[in-house]
Design an enzyme around this catalytic site. Sequence first.
Site, PDB file in Angstrom:
ATOM      1  N   GLU A  37      11.375 -23.489  14.526  1.00  0.00           N
ATOM      2  CA  GLU A  37      11.520 -24.884  15.484  1.00  0.00           C
ATOM      3  C   GLU A  37      10.631 -24.580  16.800  1.00  0.00           C
ATOM      4  O   GLU A  37      11.075 -24.846  17.815  1.00  0.00           O
ATOM      5  CB  GLU A  37      13.008 -24.928  15.733  1.00  0.00           C
ATOM      6  CG  GLU A  37      13.689 -25.550  14.734  1.00  0.00           C
ATOM      7  CD  GLU A  37      15.321 -25.717  14.701  1.00  0.00           C
ATOM      8  OE1 GLU A  37      15.393 -25.503  16.011  1.00  0.00           O
ATOM      9  OE2 GLU A  37      15.833 -26.154  13.929  1.00  0.00           O
ATOM     10  N   GLU A  41      16.192 -26.027   6.831  1.00  0.00           N
ATOM     11  CA  GLU A  41      17.527 -25.884   7.436  1.00  0.00           C
ATOM     12  C   GLU A  41      17.898 -27.369   7.220  1.00  0.00           C
ATOM     13  O   GLU A  41      17.369 -28.456   7.382  1.00  0.00           O
ATOM     14  CB  GLU A  41      17.621 -25.756   8.830  1.00  0.00           C
ATOM     15  CG  GLU A  41      17.317 -24.313   9.315  1.00  0.00           C
ATOM     16  CD  GLU A  41      17.532 -24.204  10.899  1.00  0.00           C
ATOM     17  OE1 GLU A  41      18.324 -24.885  11.365  1.00  0.00           O
ATOM     18  OE2 GLU A  41      16.608 -23.235  11.314  1.00  0.00           O
TER      19      GLU A  41
END
Length: 493
Positions: A169, A288
């Site tokens: 991320e 995710e």
Amino acid sequence: MHSASLTVDPAYRIGEVDPRLYGSFVEHMGRCVYTGIYEPGHPHADERGFRTDTTALVRELGVPIVRYPGGNFVSGYRWEDGIGPVSERPTRLDLAWRSLETNQVGVDEFVAWARTAGVEPLMAVNLGTRGIDAARSLVEYCNLPGGTYWSDLRGGEPYGIRTWCLGNEMDGPWQIGHKTAHEYARLALETAKAMRQVDPSIELVACGSSGRQMPTFGSWEATVLAEAYDAVDYVSAHAYYEQHGDDRDSFLASATDMDAFIEELVATADHVRAVGRHKKRINVSFDEWNVWYLSRFEGETNLEVRERPRLIEDVYSVTDAVVVGNLLISLLRHADRVRIGCLAQLVNVIAPIMTEPGGAAWRQASFHPFALTAAHGKGTVLQLALESPVHETARHGEVPLLDAAAVRSGDQVVIFAVNRSQTTPMSVDVDVRSLPALSAATHTALFDDDPDAVNTAAEPDRVKPRALDDPKLDGGRLQAVLPPLSWNMLRLS
């Protein structure tokens, strides 16, 4: 009663299911590792300190690959802290989740657990506070047979870790070492080159957007792939969903957002491929995803520094489980391009498996649609012709009340379907005349009179799948009735 129809034809195929689509995620966060998979002194601990009751549930869940060690945690992690004699390992402050990390579990312990659990590691490297040197040294430690500093320090047989994430991320301002797309692209490219020089056989995942709502979504991927396209194999996607207020209809339609996310991400990757005249295609690692009630989380900056705190231990209801099952349908529908998926996370932290320190381990409601899809959703995903009544939702506009995916393996077809109506059952006519060898069917469903019912340590089987009356298959047509607000599996053979 609502009425809908499906047509299944083996000539219309989407793609083969990569078994890694049913992966999961273990991060050094909260109680996922400590008192989740690892708890020395627990009555069910093995000689390494890993909980065999948890491991048994992981095997039952059917995950073939597990991403490790993060997540936000990896962006401040020194992997060298987790090797060597356990008694000599330092305790560090993890800034991502404001926790004390004892490093009792590191790469060696995780790989040993993974082998016991029958899963393949998906290893992430730190591109937040670290970079090229630490990443290539970790590949050397894990994968080289011997004869070098790091591989000899490991000792024993190489781990042969196949797939690696280039950070986590990095588009997110919350990430330690957050970078612009240009900064990340250059670092990812050079790190990828060094890692492949150590082991040319590895696969690499570049960070994509940590949500479709990110203001840089699309432009981030275009910039990163324009720089690093030939050095990577996948681009990642992350998405979490929750019910907002009393808007349950929108929540039940969350898979429509996942569909759009995947399709827009693939379009961006294919645009870069066309412009750059690249031969290979970049696929998606949706590493995710889950239901996460983020609005209930106090935020990491408000956390007191503790060891193994209880963080985001969401308790999942029947409604949440139906959404999880529907998100799996979305992943299957894009099996031609989504090759890896990771339900986040595996134990305790927004997880299908819960544990208590010194106590029991049990299945959350969301465990069941995942385990059944992982067990039976193997083979070729077929393109369905679907006709369904629709309704209006506040977040997603007009959506069908029926959503479904079909997977064929040999002489068997399995249909996964959800009825998004909260109040009305749905009669579904399934046309399988193109598969005349099919002669019998079974129907398993997850639903409850109380859509907010949950499983707990005291009542671990309050929510579980039910075998309904076998639907009749006659003349190549199957009639099934899906209960309101339900996840369903129809097995035809």
